[in-house]
Motif scaffolding. Sequence first.
Motif, PDB file in Angstrom:
ATOM      1  N   UNK A 151       0.833  -1.205   0.000  1.00 49.39           N
ATOM      2  CA  UNK A 151       0.000   0.000   0.000  1.00 49.39           C
ATOM      3  C   UNK A 151       0.862   1.247   0.000  1.00 49.39           C
ATOM      4  N   UNK A 152       1.907   1.280   0.822  1.00 47.80           N
ATOM      5  CA  UNK A 152       2.729   2.484   0.957  1.00 47.80           C
ATOM      6  C   UNK A 152       3.974   2.455   0.080  1.00 47.80           C
ATOM      7  N   UNK A 153       4.083   1.391  -0.758  1.00 42.62           N
ATOM      8  CA  UNK A 153       5.223   1.281  -1.700  1.00 42.62           C
ATOM      9  C   UNK A 153       6.560   1.364  -0.960  1.00 42.62           C
ATOM     10  N   UNK A 154       6.698   0.612   0.097  1.00 41.82           N
ATOM     11  CA  UNK A 154       7.919   0.605   0.893  1.00 41.82           C
ATOM     12  C   UNK A 154       8.773  -0.604   0.521  1.00 41.82           C
ATOM     13  N   UNK A 155      10.056  -0.406   0.632  1.00 45.83           N
ATOM     14  CA  UNK A 155      10.972  -1.519   0.405  1.00 45.83           C
ATOM     15  C   UNK A 155      11.075  -2.366   1.663  1.00 45.83           C
ATOM     16  N   UNK A 156      11.742  -3.498   1.551  1.00 50.05           N
ATOM     17  CA  UNK A 156      11.879  -4.390   2.709  1.00 50.05           C
ATOM     18  C   UNK A 156      12.695  -3.733   3.803  1.00 50.05           C
ATOM     19  N   UNK A 157      13.718  -3.006   3.427  1.00 52.65           N
ATOM     20  CA  UNK A 157      14.543  -2.329   4.428  1.00 52.65           C
ATOM     21  C   UNK A 157      13.746  -1.238   5.134  1.00 52.65           C
ATOM     22  N   UNK A 158      12.961  -0.521   4.386  1.00 52.81           N
ATOM     23  CA  UNK A 158      12.141   0.517   4.996  1.00 52.81           C
ATOM     24  C   UNK A 158      11.115  -0.091   5.933  1.00 52.81           C
ATOM     25  N   UNK A 159      10.578  -1.242   5.566  1.00 46.06           N
ATOM     26  CA  UNK A 159       9.633  -1.920   6.434  1.00 46.06           C
ATOM     27  C   UNK A 159      10.297  -2.345   7.737  1.00 46.06           C
ATOM     28  N   UNK A 160      11.514  -2.919   7.648  1.00 49.20           N
ATOM     29  CA  UNK A 160      12.210  -3.361   8.853  1.00 49.20           C
ATOM     30  C   UNK A 160      12.549  -2.189   9.752  1.00 49.20           C
ATOM     31  N   UNK A 161      13.003  -1.087   9.153  1.00 47.72           N
ATOM     32  CA  UNK A 161      13.337   0.092   9.957  1.00 47.72           C
ATOM     33  C   UNK A 161      12.106   0.642  10.662  1.00 47.72           C
ATOM     34  N   UNK A 162      10.998   0.687   9.960  1.00 43.76           N
ATOM     35  CA  UNK A 162       9.775   1.196  10.561  1.00 43.76           C
ATOM     36  C   UNK A 162       9.303   0.275  11.679  1.00 43.76           C
ATOM     37  N   UNK A 163       9.445  -1.025  11.520  1.00 49.15           N
ATOM     38  CA  UNK A 163       9.036  -1.965  12.564  1.00 49.15           C
ATOM     39  C   UNK A 163       9.902  -1.805  13.803  1.00 49.15           C
ATOM     40  N   UNK A 164      11.195  -1.545  13.615  1.00 50.12           N
ATOM     41  CA  UNK A 164      12.068  -1.341  14.777  1.00 50.12           C
ATOM     42  C   UNK A 164      11.629  -0.108  15.561  1.00 50.12           C
ATOM     43  N   UNK A 165      11.319   0.958  14.856  1.00 54.67           N
ATOM     44  CA  UNK A 165      10.900   2.181  15.541  1.00 54.67           C
ATOM     45  C   UNK A 165       9.572   1.951  16.283  1.00 54.67           C
ATOM     46  N   UNK A 166       8.684   1.185  15.668  1.00 56.61           N
ATOM     47  CA  UNK A 166       7.400   0.918  16.311  1.00 56.61           C
ATOM     48  C   UNK A 166       7.577   0.090  17.568  1.00 56.61           C
ATOM     49  N   UNK A 167       8.436  -0.926  17.525  1.00 50.68           N
ATOM     50  CA  UNK A 167       8.625  -1.807  18.679  1.00 50.68           C
ATOM     51  C   UNK A 167       9.417  -1.134  19.798  1.00 50.68           C
ATOM     52  N   UNK A 168      10.243  -0.147  19.419  1.00 49.05           N
ATOM     53  CA  UNK A 168      10.974   0.608  20.432  1.00 49.05           C
ATOM     54  C   UNK A 168      10.075   1.633  21.113  1.00 49.05           C
ATOM     55  N   UNK A 169       8.965   1.974  20.478  1.00 51.77           N
ATOM     56  CA  UNK A 169       8.062   2.957  21.071  1.00 51.77           C
ATOM     57  C   UNK A 169       7.330   2.347  22.255  1.00 51.77           C
ATOM     58  N   UNK A 170       6.758   3.238  23.086  1.00 50.65           N
ATOM     59  CA  UNK A 170       6.031   2.807  24.270  1.00 50.65           C
ATOM     60  C   UNK A 170       4.725   2.145  23.859  1.00 50.65           C
ATOM     61  N   UNK A 171       4.407   0.959  24.411  1.00 48.68           N
ATOM     62  CA  UNK A 171       3.129   0.317  24.064  1.00 48.68           C
ATOM     63  C   UNK A 171       1.952   1.169  24.531  1.00 48.68           C
ATOM     64  N   UNK A 172       0.838   1.012  23.893  1.00 49.73           N
ATOM     65  CA  UNK A 172      -0.335   1.794  24.299  1.00 49.73           C
ATOM     66  C   UNK A 172      -0.946   1.236  25.574  1.00 49.73           C
ATOM     67  N   UNK A 173      -1.780   2.048  26.202  1.00 46.50           N
ATOM     68  CA  UNK A 173      -2.526   1.616  27.379  1.00 46.50           C
ATOM     69  C   UNK A 173      -3.903   1.150  26.917  1.00 46.50           C
ATOM     70  N   UNK A 174      -4.299  -0.065  27.398  1.00 46.52           N
ATOM     71  CA  UNK A 174      -5.585  -0.623  27.012  1.00 46.52           C
ATOM     72  C   UNK A 174      -6.647  -0.236  28.034  1.00 46.52           C
ATOM     73  N   UNK A 175      -7.801   0.081  27.563  1.00 51.30           N
ATOM     74  CA  UNK A 175      -8.930   0.416  28.425  1.00 51.30           C
ATOM     75  C   UNK A 175     -10.189  -0.243  27.875  1.00 51.30           C
ATOM     76  N   UNK A 176     -11.089  -0.525  28.809  1.00 51.45           N
ATOM     77  CA  UNK A 176     -12.355  -1.142  28.432  1.00 51.45           C
ATOM     78  C   UNK A 176     -13.478  -0.133  28.660  1.00 51.45           C
ATOM     79  N   UNK A 177     -14.203   0.190  27.602  1.00 49.32           N
ATOM     80  CA  UNK A 177     -15.373   1.048  27.712  1.00 49.32           C
ATOM     81  C   UNK A 177     -16.601   0.154  27.881  1.00 49.32           C
TER      82      UNK A 177
END
Length: 1252
Positions: free
Chosen positions: A224-250
């Motif tokens: 969809x975003x026309x990303x290469x494999x390296x760009x995908x891996x780099x983006x995944x690393x940044x996502x996993x290094x980020x703080x996980x979200x907080x889950x809430x139940x409505x």
Amino acid sequence: MFIVVLSDYTGLISSLCSKNILLRESGTVVLPPSYLNPNPNLIVDSWSFPKSIQHLERTETGKTGEEQRQRAFWRTVMSTLLDIKSSVLRQVQRSQSFRRRADESAPSGAAAGSSSSLQEGGPEASVAREEGDEGDFFSKMKLILKKKETRQRLGRLEGVLHSSAPPPREPLGPSLAAESLPPTKKEVEMLFEEALYTVCYRSGLPSPEHVASEDKLFDYLQKVFSMSSSELEAALRRVKEAKPPTYSLKVTVVRAKNLLAKDANGFSDPYCMLGILIGQSPREQGEKKERKFSFRKRKEKVEKRNSARDVLPAKYIQVTEVKNSTLNPVWNEHFLFEIDDAANDQLHLDIWDHDDDVSVAEACKKLNEVIGFKGMGRYFKQIVKSARANGMAGASEDNADDFLGCLNIPIREIPVTGLDKWFRLEPRSSSSRVQGDCHLILKLITTQRDTSMSRRMSGFQVHGLLLSQLLQFEHGQDQPEAYSWKGELSGPAVTILSHHGTQTDLSALQLAMIHWQASSQHHQACSLDYCYLLELLGTIQEQWGEAAAALPRDQEESLASSFISFVEHALLLLRQLRELFPVTNSNAISRLEFLLRCLSQIHSLQPFRMVCPFQNELHVDIATALKKGTQDWYERLQRNWSPLGKPGLECLPGLISLADAVYDDLQASHSVYGKLFVSIVKVDLFGITYRQLEKLVAEEVQAPVEELSAGLEPGSAPGLFELYITLAEIQRLRTHLLTKDSPALALPGFHLQFLPAIRLWLQTLRDKTRQRLQKAVDVDKLEPMEATSKHSSSAADASLCFSQTQELWAQLAWPESAEALDLVTQLTEDICEAALYYPELVRKKVDTRPLALGEAVSEPLCIALNNVEHIRKATGQVLRGLEWPEPGGGSPGGLPRALKNRLLAMDEDLQREARNMIAHLTAKMVGDIKKYVQHISLSPDSIQNEEAIAPLMKYLDDKLILLSDSLVKENLCRVLEALWDLLLQVILQVLGANRDVSAEFYRRFYYTLEALVDFFHAEGQGLPLESLRDGHYKTLEEELRLNKCSTSECIEQYYLDKLKQGGGTTLSQRSMEQNKYGRLSVRCYYEAAEQRLAVEVLHAADLIALDANGLSDPFVIVELCPHHIFPLARSQRTQVKTKTLHPVYDELFHFSVPAELCRHRAACVVFTVMDHDWLSTNDFAGEAALALSNISGLSRPQVGSSARSMQPTTLHLRRPKANVKSALRMLEGRMDREAQEFVKKLKEMEKSMGDD
């Protein structure tokens, strides 16, 4: 199927379809299966057919029988196609020649519409090739008259041929066309990371249509975003290094139903206590899988627990309001709980009946206000104790709240899209008694998302950008019919959007708004299906409610912007209505319908009225767009066909083409566009377009028409007539206007400028029609046109001329009554003259053809008769179809008086012409008929009747077979009538020439007459019996019937005729003539015991005066007749009553005769009234006869002596001259004694009558 590749001549569509041959858009002709062997498929270039046939002939030798049969079949197929090719080439040549002629005087656009009319074949085609100018004249007239029909037919054909074609491409929307900046690479990367973050931290139970594989989702996002494999891996690393979200139940506690009644009043006071049960290990879950958790236990049960593990921990507890005295409480309260372990935590809910003054619920509320349990592990036992201590510690344990049921819902079982469900309440243990259901809405969301997009903008905006990106990618994957794409997303796209919408806590209304905004914006760049957009609008309307009040202002503004942008884009499309939504394209018309429905839906939406309160009314905007579009379209027409600056006749083709285009557009506006606009958006498109174009056309044609009419030339009449027809059609369309109180239109009154041209055109039509009839008869071979018809080409051509004239008048539709009456009267006279001129031409042609030797019935003469009958019917139909103006007279609903009289006169004239031809035909048969009738008269008595008449019947049978095969039914009946009359006359002539012959002679002719009746009636297929037994037949039949009888039978017939004339009945004797000779009252009855007939002569009245004194001396002679039936019964007479016209007799006479003789059908009693003269012969005063078969005692039994008291019978006296004397005439010609004596007696009676 057999496919032939032809050149692209669109004008041939009509003629090809008439033969069930389809013309594809590529120019390919598809023949129907009836032309071909269904097994093989063959594609052959039409121009290589001869070579293909030669190839078949060269390879014919050495083949098997089956192969030879196959090749013979294909030779036949190719020969057939060659014939079709030749026909098509002839039509193309005629079409091209017409186009060359039209190009000299008109633009190509005008000629293209009318050239296809020449493709129609017919009888006029052969004549047109022979007649030169006349053929051109009628061809032009046909093109003019058939222009509207041809235009509609070709329009329908084109619509069928292009029904599956894609609609024209729609232009970009106004916002996108003005400025459409693509997102920067940084923005794309941020959105890409947002999508990866959503996938990495998925939660909830996935739906069956969702994609569970994380790798598949990553691969999809990479595409969809026309990303290469390296760009995908780099983006995944940044996502996993980020703080996980907080889950809430409505949690939304909606309502409960059918709860258990705990109070004495039969109700309960329910409230809910709910919280999150901290996750447990699998071993602990196994140990407690049989136990139902609850926030509160009985005191004594809590004290029995030996460890803290048996007391249920609660992370966060909240309660609802108490609903008093109900078993079906409604709360609609919302709660939010943080979730530490979505895989193991559970939502627990208790429902209690509030009993004490300060309940656990109130205590929990106070504790939450003071201390708060968020992030603190507490035991429910301590909560209860604290609540009791801070409340009423001394309250009795009996006042504790009653348990109504509980729910335990694992967080991991909540679907991604949330859960809206009724849950069955559960007991705490096997001894608990609960009932009812609880309605909850659950949704697992995330907060504190550590992504760049989430930090910069709201989840609403991020979701819109993500959906736009996915729409752009998904739409590009569906290229074949991209215009009909309905937003169907793939599984990965649905999965990502569902998770992101849930994680960012977007409501159903917000998701509907985002879906509409992204789709409507994408539609302006790449068209979507309007039906899909309409569904999105409906979803917004359904979700709009209480949730709309919580919408931020920026989201309302974005929704308003999307509405305004879409409406502006739609109005831009409506300005190009004719180009983007042509009536010949069914897909385009379907898109137009749903586009209008979208506009109507937008303006009727409550959200639109709220966020766009200052927008114009929809019908105002649409009407403005339509007017601008119509003006633009007309200006383009002007640039192509405007006659300005062209002198004289050169301006006519352009005017005609311009008027034709306007008419076609108005017709489409009425029949297609108008219905859609009125029914959907309540806009009178036809009315708007008609008033605008009608005014423009009137201004365009006024000056050139005035100039041409001032100096009228014969060459300009056809063009002016064609222009008038189109303008008249445009004017007639005004009847479809919805509002009649509009300002005066521009075209009414235009017809007056064309009146001189119309008169000149009609005069030319009259002259050309006579010339065409002459040439049609000249080239006519007097042979049937085809096997199913019995008339020749000239009759078909003449009827076609007349029908074209009728259609001309129908399309002319002259509006002024006085002028219209003058025109139609002259037109009717011209048609009648031409109709009478045609039989004259045909008769002359038949007379010039020599008859073959011995030919009595010629086929050309029969064809000529059929032609006259065909013209009679066609002309009558044409004249009845003429529309006369009201002042023409005539009864309502009937034909005008003048037309009816002229029609009757013409019909009589044509029938007289037909009778003259029939007389000419039968005259050739007179000699043969006389010969065969003479053969019957000369046949000896020894041969049978069938044998005697056999030659005549065979002759008639042979001739009538030929006539039946050659003549139409009407003419056959006329010929049969003429032959029947001829036969009767010939037989009468033979009878007149053969007197003093035997009765057998007459019996044979009587047999012949009855045989001829059966022959001509033909069991109902020929002449009716009423017609056969009328006229000469009655005379002949009576003469034959009497001549074949004996003298006694003739005498009996004489008395039967006397009785039929009223001598023996009183029912019909009412006229003055019947009373001229007076009346006689009698009574007659039969006395069966004495076997005698009693006759009483009572009195007479109103007798005629036979003496000089004005009176008479009457007496009555009573006798039984005929004498050969009553030979022993002598006549008797009454006394003479002197000097009176009203004698009274009252005398009784008896006749001794058997009853059987009295019942004879001719038996009667005759009363003769005489005037007694002393010095001369008695004078005859009158007579009457009474049939004996109906008297009392014979027809009905006689009772006692009642006969003398029965009602007398009144007889009206008559004289023999008033009787039928046919039987007497037969007796006069007989020489036997009985006949001579009878005739002598009657003649003596006549002598005694004197003058009446």
